[in-house]
Design a protein around this motif. Sequence first.
Motif, PDB file in Angstrom:
ATOM      1  N   PHE A 123     -11.473  81.496  63.408  1.00 15.53           N
ATOM      2  CA  PHE A 123     -11.715  81.730  64.787  1.00 15.53           C
ATOM      3  C   PHE A 123     -10.304  82.066  65.290  1.00 15.53           C
ATOM      4  O   PHE A 123      -9.463  80.948  64.787  1.00 15.53           O
ATOM      5  CB  PHE A 123     -12.292  80.789  65.828  1.00 15.53           C
ATOM      6  CG  PHE A 123     -14.103  80.855  65.602  1.00 15.53           C
ATOM      7  CD1 PHE A 123     -14.677  82.015  65.522  1.00 15.53           C
ATOM      8  CD2 PHE A 123     -14.470  79.488  65.358  1.00 15.53           C
ATOM      9  CE1 PHE A 123     -15.964  81.890  65.487  1.00 15.53           C
ATOM     10  CE2 PHE A 123     -15.967  79.566  65.171  1.00 15.53           C
ATOM     11  CZ  PHE A 123     -16.634  80.734  65.346  1.00 15.53           C
ATOM     12  N   ASP A 124      -9.794  82.858  66.303  1.00 18.88           N
ATOM     13  CA  ASP A 124      -8.427  82.913  66.887  1.00 18.88           C
ATOM     14  C   ASP A 124      -8.325  81.796  67.648  1.00 18.88           C
ATOM     15  O   ASP A 124      -9.477  81.546  68.422  1.00 18.88           O
ATOM     16  CB  ASP A 124      -8.407  84.428  67.370  1.00 18.88           C
ATOM     17  CG  ASP A 124      -8.294  85.580  66.694  1.00 18.88           C
ATOM     18  OD1 ASP A 124      -8.430  85.501  65.436  1.00 18.88           O
ATOM     19  OD2 ASP A 124      -8.679  86.720  67.113  1.00 18.88           O
ATOM     20  N   SER A 125      -7.251  81.274  67.702  1.00 22.02           N
ATOM     21  CA  SER A 125      -7.113  80.130  68.556  1.00 22.02           C
ATOM     22  C   SER A 125      -6.481  80.452  69.895  1.00 22.02           C
ATOM     23  O   SER A 125      -4.967  80.514  70.117  1.00 22.02           O
ATOM     24  CB  SER A 125      -6.285  79.084  68.042  1.00 22.02           C
ATOM     25  OG  SER A 125      -6.164  77.919  68.863  1.00 22.02           O
ATOM     26  N   ASP A 126      -7.302  81.333  70.702  1.00 24.64           N
ATOM     27  CA  ASP A 126      -6.410  81.778  72.060  1.00 24.64           C
ATOM     28  C   ASP A 126      -7.651  81.790  73.089  1.00 24.64           C
ATOM     29  O   ASP A 126      -8.463  81.172  73.091  1.00 24.64           O
ATOM     30  CB  ASP A 126      -5.977  83.378  71.556  1.00 24.64           C
ATOM     31  CG  ASP A 126      -6.964  84.170  71.039  1.00 24.64           C
ATOM     32  OD1 ASP A 126      -8.283  83.791  71.363  1.00 24.64           O
ATOM     33  OD2 ASP A 126      -6.630  85.187  70.637  1.00 24.64           O
ATOM     34  N   ASN A 127      -7.285  82.501  74.184  1.00 19.96           N
ATOM     35  CA  ASN A 127      -8.228  82.292  75.315  1.00 19.96           C
ATOM     36  C   ASN A 127      -9.314  83.307  75.321  1.00 19.96           C
ATOM     37  O   ASN A 127      -9.951  83.785  76.259  1.00 19.96           O
ATOM     38  CB  ASN A 127      -7.465  82.290  76.650  1.00 19.96           C
ATOM     39  CG  ASN A 127      -6.755  83.383  76.936  1.00 19.96           C
ATOM     40  OD1 ASN A 127      -6.481  84.542  75.987  1.00 19.96           O
ATOM     41  ND2 ASN A 127      -6.191  83.802  78.177  1.00 19.96           N
ATOM     42  N   ALA A 128      -9.470  84.163  74.373  1.00 25.22           N
ATOM     43  CA  ALA A 128     -10.141  85.381  74.113  1.00 25.22           C
ATOM     44  C   ALA A 128     -11.576  84.870  73.516  1.00 25.22           C
ATOM     45  O   ALA A 128     -11.774  83.760  73.181  1.00 25.22           O
ATOM     46  CB  ALA A 128      -9.671  86.402  73.470  1.00 25.22           C
ATOM     47  N   GLN A 153     -15.220  76.446  87.031  1.00 26.39           N
ATOM     48  CA  GLN A 153     -14.027  77.271  87.691  1.00 26.39           C
ATOM     49  C   GLN A 153     -12.891  77.798  86.737  1.00 26.39           C
ATOM     50  O   GLN A 153     -12.274  78.465  87.382  1.00 26.39           O
ATOM     51  CB  GLN A 153     -13.566  76.180  88.705  1.00 26.39           C
ATOM     52  CG  GLN A 153     -14.455  75.774  89.902  1.00 26.39           C
ATOM     53  CD  GLN A 153     -14.142  75.004  90.847  1.00 26.39           C
ATOM     54  OE1 GLN A 153     -13.421  74.203  90.382  1.00 26.39           O
ATOM     55  NE2 GLN A 153     -14.582  74.902  92.235  1.00 26.39           N
ATOM     56  N   ARG A 154     -12.924  77.492  85.634  1.00 25.95           N
ATOM     57  CA  ARG A 154     -11.781  78.329  84.769  1.00 25.95           C
ATOM     58  C   ARG A 154     -12.360  79.527  84.574  1.00 25.95           C
ATOM     59  O   ARG A 154     -11.283  80.563  84.416  1.00 25.95           O
ATOM     60  CB  ARG A 154     -12.127  77.368  83.347  1.00 25.95           C
ATOM     61  CG  ARG A 154     -10.966  78.211  82.355  1.00 25.95           C
ATOM     62  CD  ARG A 154     -10.661  77.490  81.131  1.00 25.95           C
ATOM     63  NE  ARG A 154      -9.985  78.239  80.041  1.00 25.95           N
ATOM     64  CZ  ARG A 154      -8.776  78.179  79.973  1.00 25.95           C
ATOM     65  NH1 ARG A 154      -7.981  78.015  80.965  1.00 25.95           N
ATOM     66  NH2 ARG A 154      -8.273  78.968  79.123  1.00 25.95           N
ATOM     67  N   TYR A 155     -13.703  79.913  84.739  1.00 31.39           N
ATOM     68  CA  TYR A 155     -14.159  81.080  84.734  1.00 31.39           C
ATOM     69  C   TYR A 155     -14.621  82.024  85.998  1.00 31.39           C
ATOM     70  O   TYR A 155     -14.580  83.105  85.940  1.00 31.39           O
ATOM     71  CB  TYR A 155     -15.211  81.170  83.726  1.00 31.39           C
ATOM     72  CG  TYR A 155     -14.844  80.601  82.272  1.00 31.39           C
ATOM     73  CD1 TYR A 155     -14.470  81.060  81.317  1.00 31.39           C
ATOM     74  CD2 TYR A 155     -15.138  79.178  82.212  1.00 31.39           C
ATOM     75  CE1 TYR A 155     -14.041  80.834  80.246  1.00 31.39           C
ATOM     76  CE2 TYR A 155     -14.807  78.487  81.099  1.00 31.39           C
ATOM     77  CZ  TYR A 155     -14.221  79.279  80.171  1.00 31.39           C
ATOM     78  OH  TYR A 155     -13.840  78.646  78.705  1.00 31.39           O
ATOM     79  N   ALA A 200      -7.887  83.442  82.783  1.00 30.68           N
ATOM     80  CA  ALA A 200      -6.816  84.606  82.653  1.00 30.68           C
ATOM     81  C   ALA A 200      -6.692  85.095  83.994  1.00 30.68           C
ATOM     82  O   ALA A 200      -7.519  84.582  84.825  1.00 30.68           O
ATOM     83  CB  ALA A 200      -7.347  86.047  81.661  1.00 30.68           C
ATOM     84  N   ASP A 201      -5.908  86.196  84.131  1.00 27.54           N
ATOM     85  CA  ASP A 201      -5.771  86.680  85.718  1.00 27.54           C
ATOM     86  C   ASP A 201      -7.003  87.284  86.162  1.00 27.54           C
ATOM     87  O   ASP A 201      -7.482  87.969  85.573  1.00 27.54           O
ATOM     88  CB  ASP A 201      -4.429  87.863  85.979  1.00 27.54           C
ATOM     89  CG  ASP A 201      -3.226  87.382  85.379  1.00 27.54           C
ATOM     90  OD1 ASP A 201      -2.984  86.224  85.402  1.00 27.54           O
ATOM     91  OD2 ASP A 201      -2.291  88.114  85.232  1.00 27.54           O
ATOM     92  N   MET A 217     -13.471  84.913  92.590  1.00 26.75           N
ATOM     93  CA  MET A 217     -12.465  85.191  91.579  1.00 26.75           C
ATOM     94  C   MET A 217     -13.187  85.135  90.044  1.00 26.75           C
ATOM     95  O   MET A 217     -13.829  84.087  90.028  1.00 26.75           O
ATOM     96  CB  MET A 217     -11.341  84.039  91.553  1.00 26.75           C
ATOM     97  CG  MET A 217     -10.428  84.448  92.712  1.00 26.75           C
ATOM     98  SD  MET A 217      -9.456  85.849  92.594  1.00 26.75           S
ATOM     99  CE  MET A 217      -9.324  86.035  94.474  1.00 26.75           C
ATOM    100  N   ASP A 218     -13.109  86.063  89.430  1.00 23.45           N
ATOM    101  CA  ASP A 218     -13.791  86.321  88.253  1.00 23.45           C
ATOM    102  C   ASP A 218     -12.905  86.310  86.857  1.00 23.45           C
ATOM    103  O   ASP A 218     -12.333  87.228  86.825  1.00 23.45           O
ATOM    104  CB  ASP A 218     -14.871  87.457  88.092  1.00 23.45           C
ATOM    105  CG  ASP A 218     -15.709  87.308  86.991  1.00 23.45           C
ATOM    106  OD1 ASP A 218     -15.343  87.123  85.768  1.00 23.45           O
ATOM    107  OD2 ASP A 218     -16.847  87.907  87.273  1.00 23.45           O
ATOM    108  N   ALA A 219     -12.887  85.347  86.018  1.00 19.12           N
ATOM    109  CA  ALA A 219     -12.226  85.376  84.837  1.00 19.12           C
ATOM    110  C   ALA A 219     -13.025  85.182  83.802  1.00 19.12           C
ATOM    111  O   ALA A 219     -12.562  84.647  82.771  1.00 19.12           O
ATOM    112  CB  ALA A 219     -11.087  84.595  84.744  1.00 19.12           C
ATOM    113  N   GLU A 220     -14.391  85.625  83.832  1.00 20.10           N
ATOM    114  CA  GLU A 220     -15.103  85.288  82.691  1.00 20.10           C
ATOM    115  C   GLU A 220     -15.013  85.949  81.390  1.00 20.10           C
ATOM    116  O   GLU A 220     -14.220  87.248  81.380  1.00 20.10           O
ATOM    117  CB  GLU A 220     -16.891  85.920  83.110  1.00 20.10           C
ATOM    118  CG  GLU A 220     -17.082  85.131  84.310  1.00 20.10           C
ATOM    119  CD  GLU A 220     -17.921  83.683  83.926  1.00 20.10           C
ATOM    120  OE1 GLU A 220     -17.687  83.148  82.499  1.00 20.10           O
ATOM    121  OE2 GLU A 220     -18.505  83.108  84.646  1.00 20.10           O
ATOM    122  N   LEU A 221     -15.429  85.616  80.179  1.00 19.06           N
ATOM    123  CA  LEU A 221     -15.333  86.253  79.049  1.00 19.06           C
ATOM    124  C   LEU A 221     -16.299  87.456  79.085  1.00 19.06           C
ATOM    125  O   LEU A 221     -17.321  87.624  79.779  1.00 19.06           O
ATOM    126  CB  LEU A 221     -15.486  85.446  77.890  1.00 19.06           C
ATOM    127  CG  LEU A 221     -14.741  84.234  77.673  1.00 19.06           C
ATOM    128  CD1 LEU A 221     -15.102  82.977  76.879  1.00 19.06           C
ATOM    129  CD2 LEU A 221     -13.254  84.730  76.744  1.00 19.06           C
TER     130      LEU A 221
END
Lengths: 337, 58
Positions: free
Chosen positions: A175-180, A256-258, A289-290, A333-337
Amino acid sequence: MTKAAELAKMGEVLTNSQIGGRRNIVINGAMNVAQRSTSVTGIGAANGYFTVDRIKLFQSGTAGRLTMSQAAITDLGGFSKAMKFDVTTADSSIAAGELFQIGTLFEGQDIQGFKKGHSDAEGFTVSFYVKGTAKTYSVELFDADNTRHVTQTFNVTTSWNRIVLNFPADTTGKFDSDNALSLYILIWVHAGSTYTGGTAATSWAANNNANRAVGCGSLFSSTDNELFITGLQLEVGSQATPFEHRSFGEELALCQRYFQKSIQNATTSYPSSGGYARGMYLFPVQMRADPTGAYTDASAGGSSIGNSTNQDGYYNTYGSLSASEAGQFSWTMDAEL
Amino acid sequence: MIITNAKYMTNIDTKKVHQVKATIDGKEMFVPLNSANRHYQAILEWAKIDGNTIAEAD
């Protein structure tokens, strides 16, 4: 239980399970947070997040429609909420490419504990409580970084049952270790032959659509059908432990992160001599993310002339305000995956 | 996600293009030019389809 048996059990738990710390990687597994809405009708025509936070629905081609809600439940100890799916339009003629999935998605940096792609990779244990119209459905883990998957079926009865599914470790594909997006848990509840025509991928393998949902029944087979799910948990290793309850405040902050929204209208300051004023807001939780911003004007006069977001907050600038008037607006505000 | 129109927007302070104003699922949204944002990813895919264009900023 005798003392000896008790000690043996403790030893087994210590050997096989993660000791202490946070165990459940799923956010909002008890379905307590529903910032967007508590009930949405007519679902089935588009993908998206509709009611309980962190649960994304995926569809393709189906004529079936349902109402998704955050249901209050009183018949399952330890839980007061569940996500409920109530079919309102049946689809009993399933074309090959049809699907309907209930998903929750994970950032790669949050699932490094599985050590996927390493020689000492760990297994995955998914557990949840379910009841509804008696059916067989599928759970698939889908590795978005390496396009690999593994799947199992489970049975629903009209009474609550805890389903525990152990998935093997995968020494292929890190797994990539990032916010994606790196991992999906997908609960398949409707699938055409494109996804059911092969042999179920019960070990991790390169994706083959035909092997994704073998044996999956259809929630959309009748308008009498319904499905309740709560207590969703994903753990490292092969030992399912009791559902990890977290406080509402903890879960809300994690959600709320998402996604986050205003509870009451936000305001700008009073305007400058030119009628301009700006409202600024720092999010209580840095977003993934933004985020995408959506604003609804609630001012008596004036209007927004520009806005900007980033992970930490936003500003919204109003123009044409009169001297003693502040701009007012609600926002999401929406930063969902 | 159904996108019906999209237009680049300039920041009112910097005057540089910084986001896309789009109608998504019938709602006006302001989407940052951030490759990790799912709406921006979808707009870029939408713009690859013949007939779809992200309009230039004013």
